[in-house]
Motif scaffolding. Structure first.
Motif, PDB file in Angstrom:
ATOM      1  N   LEU A   1      -0.270  10.926   6.709  1.00 44.90           N
ATOM      2  CA  LEU A   1       0.371  11.017   8.109  1.00 44.90           C
ATOM      3  C   LEU A   1       1.771  11.768   7.719  1.00 44.90           C
ATOM      4  O   LEU A   1       2.135  12.593   9.061  1.00 44.90           O
ATOM      5  N   ALA A   2       2.706  11.960   6.721  1.00 42.00           N
ATOM      6  CA  ALA A   2       3.892  12.676   6.599  1.00 42.00           C
ATOM      7  C   ALA A   2       3.461  14.175   6.451  1.00 42.00           C
ATOM      8  O   ALA A   2       3.990  14.791   7.326  1.00 42.00           O
ATOM      9  N   GLU A   3       2.345  14.479   6.052  1.00 42.28           N
ATOM     10  CA  GLU A   3       2.039  15.991   6.031  1.00 42.28           C
ATOM     11  C   GLU A   3       1.470  16.436   7.605  1.00 42.28           C
ATOM     12  O   GLU A   3       2.027  17.444   8.125  1.00 42.28           O
ATOM     13  N   ALA A   4       0.907  15.406   8.210  1.00 44.78           N
ATOM     14  CA  ALA A   4       0.531  15.721   9.460  1.00 44.78           C
ATOM     15  C   ALA A   4       1.785  15.849  10.252  1.00 44.78           C
ATOM     16  O   ALA A   4       1.885  16.683  11.344  1.00 44.78           O
ATOM     17  N   ALA A   5       2.846  15.110  10.337  1.00 51.58           N
ATOM     18  CA  ALA A   5       3.828  15.048  10.824  1.00 51.58           C
ATOM     19  C   ALA A   5       4.735  16.222  10.884  1.00 51.58           C
ATOM     20  O   ALA A   5       5.134  17.026  11.820  1.00 51.58           O
ATOM     21  N   VAL A   6       4.941  16.951   9.520  1.00 52.84           N
ATOM     22  CA  VAL A   6       5.499  18.361   9.101  1.00 52.84           C
ATOM     23  C   VAL A   6       4.784  19.543   9.902  1.00 52.84           C
ATOM     24  O   VAL A   6       5.426  20.230  10.402  1.00 52.84           O
TER      25      VAL A   6
ATOM     26  N   ALA B   1      16.719  17.741   9.144  1.00 50.80           N
ATOM     27  CA  ALA B   1      16.177  16.387   8.737  1.00 50.80           C
ATOM     28  C   ALA B   1      16.062  15.447   9.554  1.00 50.80           C
ATOM     29  O   ALA B   1      15.286  14.631   9.562  1.00 50.80           O
ATOM     30  N   GLU B   2      16.665  15.434  10.765  1.00 51.31           N
ATOM     31  CA  GLU B   2      16.782  14.618  12.006  1.00 51.31           C
ATOM     32  C   GLU B   2      15.324  14.734  12.445  1.00 51.31           C
ATOM     33  O   GLU B   2      14.659  13.728  12.989  1.00 51.31           O
ATOM     34  N   VAL B   3      15.059  15.990  12.671  1.00 49.67           N
ATOM     35  CA  VAL B   3      13.751  15.988  13.286  1.00 49.67           C
ATOM     36  C   VAL B   3      12.542  15.659  12.714  1.00 49.67           C
ATOM     37  O   VAL B   3      11.546  14.993  12.878  1.00 49.67           O
ATOM     38  N   LEU B   4      12.546  16.039  11.233  1.00 52.20           N
ATOM     39  CA  LEU B   4      11.769  15.350  10.137  1.00 52.20           C
ATOM     40  C   LEU B   4      11.774  13.830  10.264  1.00 52.20           C
ATOM     41  O   LEU B   4      10.520  13.332  10.292  1.00 52.20           O
ATOM     42  N   LEU B   5      12.634  13.247  10.307  1.00 53.10           N
ATOM     43  CA  LEU B   5      12.662  11.788  10.304  1.00 53.10           C
ATOM     44  C   LEU B   5      12.035  11.189  11.771  1.00 53.10           C
ATOM     45  O   LEU B   5      11.146  10.299  11.507  1.00 53.10           O
ATOM     46  N   LEU B   6      12.411  11.734  12.677  1.00 53.65           N
ATOM     47  CA  LEU B   6      11.821  11.371  14.041  1.00 53.65           C
ATOM     48  C   LEU B   6      10.318  11.502  13.936  1.00 53.65           C
ATOM     49  O   LEU B   6       9.394  10.680  14.311  1.00 53.65           O
ATOM     50  N   ALA B   7       9.899  12.721  13.378  1.00 51.79           N
ATOM     51  CA  ALA B   7       8.328  12.784  13.200  1.00 51.79           C
ATOM     52  C   ALA B   7       7.380  11.961  12.221  1.00 51.79           C
ATOM     53  O   ALA B   7       6.687  11.543  12.548  1.00 51.79           O
TER      54      ALA B   7
END
Length: 267
Positions: free
Chosen positions: A208-213, A227-233
């Protein structure tokens, strides 16, 4: 802040267009419906077959003003088409692509302003009545996300609006496949050869994390200012805080990004 937000959006314009193309994949297979006597009825065709025949997809009484004058069978025309529930496909595009992308651009801009002008940032927070712990809340409080959504829509329509729907879909499919393959390759290269105890339980979270990135259009490796955008994703993909901390070492992050994400988690 408004100017910084627009700059952040323009910086990510390419990723926005990619997201739009990927979102369009599959539209041609959907049934084409029309409004008749106030009711939404099956038109007996798919959106794709109608588009290939050069027939309009949007109904005159439903299409948005900004989507008017669309070439029949184009991506812009498809956005004006009805979904079976009577809503416009453009509304789904707003909710699934434009709104989150505009908000993410605003968050990036807020982070830039926070670092570039600490005093100006403090004054802005005081004016908005925010403490700055949630950049997404700051963007919403300043109401910068709405004009950014409009700007994002114009960027997409300018790049894709008059192109045939089938062409946009064809472009979106390989790009989505390539992104997924790249994410898998990076993850395989960066994972330690000996998995730590309990790593098997993290496989779903890592996926899921790889898909988010890949789906968020982030710079790779992800820099600290995103970082904030990554955390939201990651949160949008359903990861809990402990899972976020566990997968950070396995993601393609620039130095300092993992610490920046961790600092934004609840104490």
């Amino acid at each position: 802040m408004a100017l910084t937000s627009r700059e952040a959006l323009r910086d990510r314009a390419g990723a926005l267009v990619e997201e739009a193309c990927a979102w369009a994949v599959g539209l041609s297979d959907r049934p084409w419906v029309q409004r008749r006597h106030g009711r939404v009825v099956d038109g007996g065709q798919t959106i794709g077959s109608r588009a290939l025949s050069g027939l309009p997809l949007a109904g005159e009484e439903d299409a948005r003003l900004e989507l008017g004058d669309a070439a029949p069978g184009s991506f812009q025309d498809a956005l004006g088409a009805l979904a079976p529930d009577g809503t416009l496909l453009a509304e789904r595009f707003d909710d699934e692509v434009l709104v989150p992308f505009a908000l993410a651009a605003g968050v990036v801009a807020a982070g830039r302003l926070q670092r570039a002008d600490p005093q100006g940032w403090a004054d802005l927070l005081d004016e908005l009545g925010e403490d700055g712990s949630d950049l997404e809340a700051v963007v919403r409080a300043g109401e910068w996300d709405a004009p950014l959504r409009a700007d994002a829509e114009q960027l997409v329509l300018g790049a894709l609006g008059r192109r045939p729907l089938a062409e946009v879909e064809a472009e979106g499919l390989p790009l989505a496949v390539v992104r997924a393959a790249e994410a898998q390759t990076r993850a395989a290269a960066e994972r330690p050869p000996a998995a730590p105890p309990g790593a098997a339980a993290l496989e779903g979270a890592v996926f899921l994390a790889e898909a988010a990135v890949a789906g968020a259009g982030l710079t790779v490796p992800v820099p600290p200012d995103e970082a904030e955008v990554l955390l939201l994703a990651l949160r949008d993909e359903g990861l809990e805080e402990d899972e976020v901390l566990a997968v950070l070492p396995l993601l393609p992050l620039a130095p300092g990004t993992a610490a920046a994400v961790a600092a934004r988690l609840s104490p």
